[in-house]
Design an enzyme around this catalytic site. Structure first.
Site, mmCIF file in Angstrom:
data_model
loop_
_atom_site.group_PDB
_atom_site.id
_atom_site.type_symbol
_atom_site.label_atom_id
_atom_site.label_comp_id
_atom_site.label_asym_id
_atom_site.label_seq_id
_atom_site.Cartn_x
_atom_site.Cartn_y
_atom_site.Cartn_z
ATOM 1 N N THR A 1 -4.579 -34.772 33.402
ATOM 2 C CA THR A 1 -5.683 -35.276 34.156
ATOM 3 C C THR A 1 -6.759 -35.968 33.107
ATOM 4 O O THR A 1 -7.362 -36.720 33.234
ATOM 5 C CB THR A 1 -6.555 -34.285 34.948
ATOM 6 O OG1 THR A 1 -5.756 -33.960 36.105
ATOM 7 C CG2 THR A 1 -7.858 -35.101 35.628
ATOM 8 N N TYR B 1 -5.932 -39.178 42.124
ATOM 9 C CA TYR B 1 -6.059 -39.977 40.991
ATOM 10 C C TYR B 1 -4.668 -39.862 40.280
ATOM 11 O O TYR B 1 -3.806 -39.155 40.899
ATOM 12 C CB TYR B 1 -6.961 -39.479 39.870
ATOM 13 C CG TYR B 1 -6.655 -37.994 39.495
ATOM 14 C CD1 TYR B 1 -7.512 -37.206 40.018
ATOM 15 C CD2 TYR B 1 -5.840 -37.883 38.524
ATOM 16 C CE1 TYR B 1 -7.283 -35.777 39.610
ATOM 17 C CE2 TYR B 1 -5.558 -36.310 38.071
ATOM 18 C CZ TYR B 1 -6.274 -35.444 38.683
ATOM 19 O OH TYR B 1 -6.004 -34.274 38.519
ATOM 20 N N SER C 1 1.413 -32.135 33.524
ATOM 21 C CA SER C 1 1.889 -30.803 32.776
ATOM 22 C C SER C 1 2.900 -29.883 33.698
ATOM 23 O O SER C 1 3.529 -29.025 33.246
ATOM 24 C CB SER C 1 0.735 -30.097 32.147
ATOM 25 O OG SER C 1 0.298 -29.448 33.238
ATOM 26 N N THR D 1 -3.809 -29.608 33.008
ATOM 27 C CA THR D 1 -4.313 -28.268 33.163
ATOM 28 C C THR D 1 -3.322 -27.152 33.798
ATOM 29 O O THR D 1 -3.308 -25.902 33.543
ATOM 30 C CB THR D 1 -5.545 -28.199 34.007
ATOM 31 O OG1 THR D 1 -5.104 -28.809 35.202
ATOM 32 C CG2 THR D 1 -6.657 -28.653 33.302
ATOM 33 N N ASP D 2 -2.390 -27.681 34.641
ATOM 34 C CA ASP D 2 -1.510 -26.851 35.447
ATOM 35 C C ASP D 2 -0.779 -25.942 34.435
ATOM 36 O O ASP D 2 -0.402 -24.800 34.972
ATOM 37 C CB ASP D 2 -0.363 -27.675 36.362
ATOM 38 C CG ASP D 2 -1.089 -28.446 37.212
ATOM 39 O OD1 ASP D 2 -0.220 -29.352 38.066
ATOM 40 O OD2 ASP D 2 -2.210 -28.339 37.516
ATOM 41 N N LYS E 1 -5.067 -20.714 34.789
ATOM 42 C CA LYS E 1 -5.871 -21.586 35.945
ATOM 43 C C LYS E 1 -5.966 -20.973 37.135
ATOM 44 O O LYS E 1 -4.828 -20.542 37.663
ATOM 45 C CB LYS E 1 -4.893 -22.900 35.891
ATOM 46 C CG LYS E 1 -5.404 -23.831 36.849
ATOM 47 C CD LYS E 1 -4.840 -25.275 36.790
ATOM 48 C CE LYS E 1 -5.542 -26.107 37.530
ATOM 49 N NZ LYS E 1 -4.738 -27.560 37.619
ATOM 50 N N GLU F 1 6.413 3.071 41.705
ATOM 51 C CA GLU F 1 6.933 2.969 43.033
ATOM 52 C C GLU F 1 8.333 2.591 43.133
ATOM 53 O O GLU F 1 9.020 2.630 43.889
ATOM 54 C CB GLU F 1 6.279 1.898 43.856
ATOM 55 C CG GLU F 1 4.791 2.150 43.958
ATOM 56 C CD GLU F 1 3.919 1.352 45.059
ATOM 57 O OE1 GLU F 1 2.857 0.880 44.510
ATOM 58 O OE2 GLU F 1 4.698 1.041 46.179
HETATM 59 N N1 DGL Z 1 -0.877 -32.987 37.289
HETATM 60 C C1 DGL Z 1 -1.470 -31.892 36.701
HETATM 61 C C2 DGL Z 1 -1.248 -31.789 35.092
HETATM 62 O O1 DGL Z 1 -1.058 -32.453 34.374
HETATM 63 C C3 DGL Z 1 -3.319 -32.569 36.842
HETATM 64 C C4 DGL Z 1 -3.975 -31.347 36.552
HETATM 65 C C5 DGL Z 1 -4.890 -31.432 35.308
HETATM 66 O O2 DGL Z 1 -4.513 -31.969 34.393
HETATM 67 O O3 DGL Z 1 -5.918 -31.103 35.421
HETATM 68 O O4 DGL Z 1 -1.481 -30.411 34.675
#
Ligand code: DGL
Length: 375
Positions: A59, A73, A106, A139-140, A212, A332
Site C-alpha cells: 500500500t 485502491y 505482500s 503490511t499484510d 498486524k 489439554e
Molecule cells: N495488499 C496488501 C499488502 O501488500 C495491502 C496492505 C498494505 O500494504 O497496507 O500487504
C-alpha cells in the site's frame, strides 16, 4: 547476480578535507560560498548515514482513484524512487538511495521471495558505505518477512521495515511519515544491535513481537509486549530492549540458507473436516503448525487424524489461533505420547517460519521445541 555497488558521497579523508576547507571558506566569505557550495554540501552529505531503501510494493506504493479512497485502491503501483521523492525531508536525516526488488502486494510473498530479499539485504549490509537498510513492504505479511530477517541476518546495522495502511493518494496518508520516521530510526546509532525493526504509526516494534491486528486501521500494528519505543519530533526514544537472541546472536545465517523446508499451517475451527489433514501427509510438508483453539486445543475428532500426520513422519506443532499466549505442553493434549511439539508464544504464521529454520538444523522434536522456546 550481484547488483552494482550503491554510490554514496565519498568518505575518503582527502574528500572530507576539501569539503571541510570549503565549509570554512564559505563561512569566511559569502562571495566564496558560491564556489565552495558543491564541496560544502559534499561534506555535509558525507557526515550523514547512507541508507538503501529497498522497494517491494504494498500500500505504501499504492494509488487510489480519489483522495477519499483509503481502503479501495491499487497496491504495488508506485516505484520506490517516487516514494522517496515524496519525502524530501529524509535528506536532512540521511543520504538515501532506492532499489526496487519487487512490486507486489505482500499477500503474494512466498519463501523464495523472502529469501531473495533477505539475501539482498545481507549483501548490502556488508558494504562499508551502507550504514542501514530500509524496506518498503505491504503490511499484510510484514510480520513474517521481518521475523525471518530478524532470525537470519548477520548484522547489527539497523534494518527497518515500513508499510502504510493508506495509499499515498489518500487524505491523511500514513506512508510518508512512516517512511520519514523509519529513516530517523535507521539513521540513529541507538538503533544498532536491536534486531530488525518495524516502524509504523510513530511506534518502533521488534520484528519478533509485532503483528498486524486489524484489516484497515492505521494503528493496526501491535506488539505482544508493547513496542520497543516511539518516534517523537524526528527522534527515536527506546524504552525496552529485545529479550530474545536475534540477527548476529542466532544459529541461522541467511547466507547459508538456499531453501526453507516446507511447513504448512492449519487453522482450527468448529466442524472441521478431518480428511483435510490427509493432504499434509503427502504434499512434501516437513511439519504442520496446528493453530488450535484456546491453548492450542485439538478437537476429539481431530486427534486421530493429527496422530496419523505425525506417524507419516510430518512434525506436528501445536500453536494457538487466539493471537497470543503460550501453549502448555501436556496441558489439554498428550504431547509426550503423540510426540507433538508446542510453540512458546509465536503466532501460527511465525511458528511456521521458526519451525522451518529449526528443520534446517535438526529433525529431533525435542530440539525443535527448544529452538521455539529459545527465540
Ligand atoms: N495488499 C496488501 C499488502 O501488500 C495491502 C496492505 C498494505 O500494504 O497496507 O500487504
Amino acid at each position: 547476480m550481484t547488483r552494482p555497488k550503491t554510490a554514496f558521497p565519498s568518505r575518503r579523508p582527502a574528500a572530507m578535507l576539501v569539503g571541510a576547507l570549503a565549509v570554512a571558506l564559505a563561512a569566511a566569505s559569502p562571495a566564496l560560498a558560491q564556489e565552495a557550495s558543491p564541496q560544502a554540501s559534499q561534506t555535509q552529505a558525507a557526515k550523514k548515514p547512507n541508507i538503501v531503501i529497498i522497494g517491494t510494493g504494498g500500500t505504501i506504493a499504492g494509488a487510489g482513484a480519489s483522495s477519499v479512497n483509503t481502503g479501495d485502491y491499487d497496491s504495488a503501483k508506485v516505484a520506490v524512487e517516487k516514494i522517496i521523492a515524496a519525502v524530501p525531508e529524509m535528506k536532512e536525516v540521511a543520504n538515501v538511495k532506492g532499489e526496487q526488488i519487487f512490486q507486489i502486494g505482500s499477500e503474494s510473498y512466498n519463501d523464495e521471495r523472502m529469501l531473495k530479499l533477505a539475501k539482498r539485504i545481507s549483501e548490502l549490509v556488508k558494504q562499508p558505505d551502507v550504514d542501514a537498510v530500509m524496506v518498503t513492504h505491504g503490511t499484510d505479511t510484514i510480520e513474517e518477512t521481518s521475523y525471518l530477517l530478524n532470525l537470519t541476518l548477520k548484522t547489527d546495522k539497523p534494518v527497518v521495515i515500513i508499510g502504510a495502511m493508506r495509499p499515498g493518494t489518500a487524505l491523511s496518508a500514513d506512508g510518508p511519515l512512516n517512511l520519514y520516521n523509519a529513516a530517523v530510526v535507521a539513521a540513529s546509532p541507538e538503533s544498532k544491535g536491536k534486531g530488525v525493526l518495524v516502524v509504523m504509526n510513530d511506534e518502533i516494534h521488534s520484528a519478533r513481537d509485532v503483528t498486524k491486528s486489524n484489516a484497515l486501521k492505521v494503528e493496526t500494528f501491535k506488539s505482544l509486549y508493547g513496542p520497543l519505543g516511539v518516534v517523537v519530533e524526528s527522534k527515536p526514544y527506546y524504552y525496552r530492549l529485545p529479550a530474545r537472541p536475534h540477527t548476529t546472536a542466532t544459529e541461522f545465517d541467511i547466507d547459508q540458507i538456499t531453501a526453507l523446508p516446507k511447513v504448512d499451517v492449519f487453522y482450527a475451527h468448529t466442524s472441521m473436516d478431518p480428511t483435510i489433514l490427509k493432504a499434509i501427509t503427502s504434499n512434501g510438508s516437513k511439519a504442520l503448525i496446528y493453530g488450535g483453539t484456546g491453548n492450542g486445543s485439538v478437537a476429539d475428532y481431530m486427534e486421530e487424524p493429527l496422530k496419523e500426520v505425525r506417524k507419516s513422519g510430518v512434525i506436528v506443532v501445536r500453536a494457538t489461533r487466539t493471537g497470543s499466549g503460550q501453549v502448555v505442553r501436556n496441558g489439554e493434549e498428550k504431547d509426550d505420547e503423540n510426540d507433538w511439539i508446542v510453540t512458546a508464544d509465536q503466532s501460527p504464521q511465525k511458528a511456521r517460519l521458526l519451525t522451518s529454520l529449526a528443520l534446517t538444523k535438526t529433525q529431533d522434536t525435542k530440539e525443535i521445541e527448544k529452538i521455539l522456546y529459545k527465540y
